[in-house]
Design a protein around this motif. Structure first.
Motif, PDB file in Angstrom:
ATOM      1  N   PRO A 253      58.935  -7.370 -42.604  1.00  0.00           N
ATOM      2  CA  PRO A 253      59.807  -8.050 -41.630  1.00  0.00           C
ATOM      3  C   PRO A 253      59.052  -8.603 -40.434  1.00  0.00           C
ATOM      4  CG  PRO A 253      59.969  -5.676 -41.349  1.00  0.00           C
ATOM      5  CD  PRO A 253      59.100  -5.905 -42.560  1.00  0.00           C
ATOM      6  N   ASP A 254      57.796  -8.152 -40.268  1.00  0.00           N
ATOM      7  CA  ASP A 254      57.009  -8.552 -39.099  1.00  0.00           C
ATOM      8  C   ASP A 254      55.557  -8.189 -39.383  1.00  0.00           C
ATOM      9  OD1 ASP A 254      57.093  -9.383 -36.136  1.00  0.00           O
ATOM     10  OD2 ASP A 254      56.027  -7.479 -36.028  1.00  0.00           O
ATOM     11  N   LEU A 255      54.658  -8.680 -38.546  1.00  0.00           N
ATOM     12  CA  LEU A 255      53.239  -8.377 -38.720  1.00  0.00           C
ATOM     13  C   LEU A 255      52.916  -6.918 -38.384  1.00  0.00           C
ATOM     14  CD1 LEU A 255      50.435  -9.518 -39.389  1.00  0.00           C
ATOM     15  CD2 LEU A 255      50.225 -10.217 -36.988  1.00  0.00           C
ATOM     16  N   VAL A 256      53.668  -6.314 -37.455  1.00  0.00           N
ATOM     17  CA  VAL A 256      53.353  -4.959 -36.982  1.00  0.00           C
ATOM     18  C   VAL A 256      53.343  -3.926 -38.112  1.00  0.00           C
ATOM     19  CG1 VAL A 256      54.129  -3.051 -35.523  1.00  0.00           C
ATOM     20  CG2 VAL A 256      54.060  -5.380 -34.606  1.00  0.00           C
ATOM     21  N   PRO A 257      54.407  -3.797 -38.916  1.00  0.00           N
ATOM     22  CA  PRO A 257      54.358  -2.792 -39.995  1.00  0.00           C
ATOM     23  C   PRO A 257      53.254  -3.064 -41.008  1.00  0.00           C
ATOM     24  CG  PRO A 257      56.322  -4.178 -40.190  1.00  0.00           C
ATOM     25  CD  PRO A 257      55.728  -4.468 -38.863  1.00  0.00           C
ATOM     26  N   MET A 258      52.928  -4.328 -41.233  1.00  0.00           N
ATOM     27  CA  MET A 258      51.843  -4.647 -42.156  1.00  0.00           C
ATOM     28  C   MET A 258      50.514  -4.136 -41.607  1.00  0.00           C
ATOM     29  SD  MET A 258      50.332  -8.356 -43.330  1.00  0.00           S
ATOM     30  CE  MET A 258      51.830  -8.969 -44.076  1.00  0.00           C
ATOM     31  N   VAL A 259      50.254  -4.403 -40.322  1.00  0.00           N
ATOM     32  CA  VAL A 259      48.990  -3.963 -39.714  1.00  0.00           C
ATOM     33  C   VAL A 259      48.907  -2.437 -39.682  1.00  0.00           C
ATOM     34  CG1 VAL A 259      47.637  -3.930 -37.585  1.00  0.00           C
ATOM     35  CG2 VAL A 259      48.680  -6.062 -38.363  1.00  0.00           C
ATOM     36  N   LYS A 260      50.020  -1.777 -39.382  1.00  0.00           N
ATOM     37  CA  LYS A 260      50.010  -0.310 -39.368  1.00  0.00           C
ATOM     38  C   LYS A 260      49.695   0.254 -40.756  1.00  0.00           C
ATOM     39  CE  LYS A 260      53.025   0.521 -35.389  1.00  0.00           C
ATOM     40  NZ  LYS A 260      54.294   1.114 -34.894  1.00  0.00           N
ATOM     41  N   GLN A 261      50.254  -0.374 -41.790  1.00  0.00           N
ATOM     42  CA  GLN A 261      49.945   0.068 -43.158  1.00  0.00           C
ATOM     43  C   GLN A 261      48.476  -0.170 -43.467  1.00  0.00           C
ATOM     44  OE1 GLN A 261      52.694  -1.171 -46.290  1.00  0.00           O
ATOM     45  NE2 GLN A 261      51.001  -1.411 -47.737  1.00  0.00           N
ATOM     46  N   PHE A 262      47.969  -1.316 -43.047  1.00  0.00           N
ATOM     47  CA  PHE A 262      46.555  -1.644 -43.283  1.00  0.00           C
ATOM     48  C   PHE A 262      45.632  -0.635 -42.604  1.00  0.00           C
ATOM     49  CE2 PHE A 262      42.723  -3.688 -41.550  1.00  0.00           C
ATOM     50  CZ  PHE A 262      42.091  -4.066 -42.721  1.00  0.00           C
ATOM     51  N   ILE A 263      45.924  -0.296 -41.344  1.00  0.00           N
ATOM     52  CA  ILE A 263      45.076   0.642 -40.605  1.00  0.00           C
ATOM     53  C   ILE A 263      45.094   2.013 -41.276  1.00  0.00           C
ATOM     54  CG2 ILE A 263      44.884   1.908 -38.424  1.00  0.00           C
ATOM     55  CD1 ILE A 263      45.706  -0.668 -36.989  1.00  0.00           C
ATOM     56  N   ALA A 264      46.277   2.433 -41.751  1.00  0.00           N
ATOM     57  CA  ALA A 264      46.364   3.718 -42.453  1.00  0.00           C
ATOM     58  C   ALA A 264      45.543   3.693 -43.736  1.00  0.00           C
ATOM     59  CB  ALA A 264      47.821   4.034 -42.754  1.00  0.00           C
ATOM     60  N   GLU A 265      45.636   2.609 -44.491  1.00  0.00           N
ATOM     61  CA  GLU A 265      44.885   2.491 -45.744  1.00  0.00           C
ATOM     62  C   GLU A 265      43.382   2.400 -45.475  1.00  0.00           C
ATOM     63  OE1 GLU A 265      46.655  -0.945 -47.477  1.00  0.00           O
ATOM     64  OE2 GLU A 265      48.409   0.130 -48.241  1.00  0.00           O
ATOM     65  N   ALA A 266      43.014   1.704 -44.403  1.00  0.00           N
ATOM     66  CA  ALA A 266      41.597   1.592 -44.051  1.00  0.00           C
ATOM     67  C   ALA A 266      41.035   2.958 -43.669  1.00  0.00           C
ATOM     68  CB  ALA A 266      41.418   0.606 -42.907  1.00  0.00           C
ATOM     69  N   GLY A 267      41.846   3.758 -42.966  1.00  0.00           N
ATOM     70  CA  GLY A 267      41.403   5.091 -42.583  1.00  0.00           C
ATOM     71  C   GLY A 267      41.142   5.973 -43.790  1.00  0.00           C
ATOM     72  N   LYS A 268      42.044   5.910 -44.790  1.00  0.00           N
ATOM     73  CA  LYS A 268      41.862   6.695 -46.004  1.00  0.00           C
ATOM     74  C   LYS A 268      40.630   6.229 -46.776  1.00  0.00           C
ATOM     75  CE  LYS A 268      46.762   7.811 -46.704  1.00  0.00           C
ATOM     76  NZ  LYS A 268      47.947   7.631 -47.604  1.00  0.00           N
ATOM     77  N   SER A 269      40.439   4.917 -46.837  1.00  0.00           N
ATOM     78  CA  SER A 269      39.328   4.367 -47.614  1.00  0.00           C
ATOM     79  C   SER A 269      37.975   4.697 -46.989  1.00  0.00           C
ATOM     80  CB  SER A 269      39.482   2.844 -47.739  1.00  0.00           C
ATOM     81  OG  SER A 269      38.381   2.267 -48.392  1.00  0.00           O
ATOM     82  N   THR A 270      37.913   4.644 -45.662  1.00  0.00           N
ATOM     83  CA  THR A 270      36.634   4.865 -44.979  1.00  0.00           C
ATOM     84  C   THR A 270      36.440   6.307 -44.535  1.00  0.00           C
ATOM     85  OG1 THR A 270      37.611   4.264 -42.834  1.00  0.00           O
ATOM     86  CG2 THR A 270      36.611   2.491 -44.129  1.00  0.00           C
ATOM     87  N   ALA A 271      37.491   7.133 -44.699  1.00  0.00           N
ATOM     88  CA  ALA A 271      37.438   8.551 -44.298  1.00  0.00           C
ATOM     89  C   ALA A 271      37.067   8.706 -42.835  1.00  0.00           C
ATOM     90  CB  ALA A 271      36.460   9.308 -45.189  1.00  0.00           C
ATOM     91  N   GLN A 272      37.613   7.843 -42.005  1.00  0.00           N
ATOM     92  CA  GLN A 272      37.378   7.930 -40.574  1.00  0.00           C
ATOM     93  C   GLN A 272      38.588   7.380 -39.828  1.00  0.00           C
ATOM     94  OE1 GLN A 272      33.888   5.339 -40.352  1.00  0.00           O
ATOM     95  NE2 GLN A 272      35.121   3.755 -39.367  1.00  0.00           N
ATOM     96  N   GLU A 273      38.697   7.726 -38.566  1.00  0.00           N
ATOM     97  CA  GLU A 273      39.788   7.210 -37.756  1.00  0.00           C
ATOM     98  C   GLU A 273      39.530   5.739 -37.447  1.00  0.00           C
ATOM     99  OE1 GLU A 273      42.058   8.021 -33.491  1.00  0.00           O
ATOM    100  OE2 GLU A 273      40.491   9.393 -34.212  1.00  0.00           O
ATOM    101  N   VAL A 274      40.515   4.913 -37.711  1.00  0.00           N
ATOM    102  CA  VAL A 274      40.375   3.471 -37.499  1.00  0.00           C
ATOM    103  C   VAL A 274      41.177   3.066 -36.264  1.00  0.00           C
ATOM    104  CG1 VAL A 274      40.883   1.193 -38.430  1.00  0.00           C
ATOM    105  CG2 VAL A 274      39.985   2.990 -39.938  1.00  0.00           C
ATOM    106  N   THR A 275      40.446   2.655 -35.222  1.00  0.00           N
ATOM    107  CA  THR A 275      41.091   2.221 -33.977  1.00  0.00           C
ATOM    108  C   THR A 275      40.462   0.914 -33.520  1.00  0.00           C
ATOM    109  OG1 THR A 275      41.350   4.551 -33.373  1.00  0.00           O
ATOM    110  CG2 THR A 275      41.766   2.923 -31.652  1.00  0.00           C
ATOM    111  N   PRO A 276      40.990  -0.213 -33.971  1.00  0.00           N
ATOM    112  CA  PRO A 276      40.434  -1.502 -33.537  1.00  0.00           C
ATOM    113  C   PRO A 276      40.591  -1.679 -32.027  1.00  0.00           C
ATOM    114  CG  PRO A 276      41.910  -1.771 -35.415  1.00  0.00           C
ATOM    115  CD  PRO A 276      42.107  -0.386 -34.903  1.00  0.00           C
TER     116      PRO A 276
END
Length: 353
Positions: free
Chosen positions: A41-64
């Protein structure tokens, strides 16, 4: 190291990329994902999902720390309404909702301008070497859904990127067939002027094909080529879907492929007219900018029809400007092959925030 978030946001898909930038401004991609834009419905939920997936993939906290999103549509005061999607984006709202200190929205063609600064030799094909001057302006022209135009100007050690609406300038016919095309488009759409974008774009390819097809039905000339049945059927299917958001046929791709494979004479003639008009408009832009830093041909069409661009009519019409021909033969002309140039540009723009 600083983490950046770059996005290329369109009505159909959005590509997000997590980038690490070093103190000397070298960019390294950490994680990337592609999402269907309509699923959110908006860019915000997409980015939040991306950050969560990036964190799992890289095994680190992702904070742009910073983010830049290239938007398919006009951007005003860091806000944007997407052309083919019911999203209204506001940079300040995104900063607050995503917890990112700086969020910038830029037009997708401006992102291409920044992206040029991050291209490698493998990302471009040089059509004309010219006599490059790294201190001179850089021009950009790109036919895709529409016709984008812009330029870069060097100020000190950095380039400033400027978008334009040059694609909406007047189409200027240069021979009898192009005058007939102009008249055809004016009558077909009941308009008083024709922009160059109506000819030099994906939809322009379809319009040229329709003109040649309809012209044959009016002119009693048996030497004129008939439509190939398979191409004719696909174009008719596309025409029948007029007004629909999702279409099953991309007429520009169908016609371009048929021309490359030399299996449909009307398609070949269509692409010949398209390439000549494209080269002529690129030459017009070059005359206005004198981009001795290079003229870059962007957009999704050029890489797909590279063999046709190499055949010579693009450069012939680019340089065919009377007494100015000698100037245009000295301007480097490059075809951008990297389809993610806008994403690269968004990352570079974010790094500058």
């Amino acid at each position: 190291m600083t983490l950046l978030l770059a996005g290329d946001t369109g009505g159909t898909k959005t590509i997000l990329r997590l980038v690490e930038v070093s103190p000397d401004f070298k960019l390294k991609t950490i994680y990337e994902e592609r999402y269907p834009s309509q699923d959110f419905p908006d860019l915000v939920p997409m980015v939040k999902q991306f950050i969560a997936e990036a964190g799992k993939s890289t095994a680190q906290e992702v904070t742009p720390e910073k983010a830049c999103f290239a938007i398919a549509g006009p951007v005003t005061n860091n806000t944007a309404k997407l052309t083919n999607l019911a999203w209204f984006l506001d940079g300040e709202r995104l900063q607050e909702d995503l917890g990112i200190a700086r969020v910038s929205l830029i037009n997708d063609f401006a992102a291409v301008g920044y992206g040029i600064l991050g291209l490698t030799k493998e990302d471009v094909f040089t059509l004309q070497a010219g006599k490059p001057n790294p201190e001179a302006p850089v021009g950009i022209i790109g036919a895709g859904t529409g016709l984008g135009q812009g330029f870069l100007v060097k100020q000190g050690d950095i380039y400033q990127v400027f978008a334009s609406e040059g694609g909406h300038s007047d189409f200027a016919p240069r021979n009898e067939l192009e005058f007939q095309l102009l008249k055809y488009l004016m009558d077909k759409h009941d308009i008083q002027r024709v922009s160059v974008e109506r000819v030099v774009s994906g939809l322009g390819i379809a319009a040229i094909y329709q003109f040649l097809r309809d012209r044959r039905s009016r002119v009693a000339d048996r030497k004129m080529q008939r439509e190939s049945p398979d191409i004719a059927q696909m174009i008719r299917s596309w025409e029948e879907q007029a007004g629909q958001t999702e279409k099953s046929v991309d007429p520009g791709a169908v016609i371009g492929t048929a021309a490359l494979e030399k299996r449909d004479r009307i398609s070949e003639q269509t692409m010949q007219i398209f390439i000549e008009a494209y080269g002529a408009e690129a030459g017009n832009l070059a005359l206005k900018l004198l981009p001795h830093g290079g003229l870059y041909v962007a957009g999704g069409i050029a890489p797909k029809i590279l063999p046709l661009l190499q055949e010579g009519s693009f450069l012939l019409n680019f340089t065919q400007k009377g007494r100015m021909r000698s100037i245009l033969t000295e301007i480097p002309v490059h075809i951008i092959l990297n389809s993610q140039v806008g994403l690269i540009g968004a990352a570079i723009s974010a790094a500058r925030l």
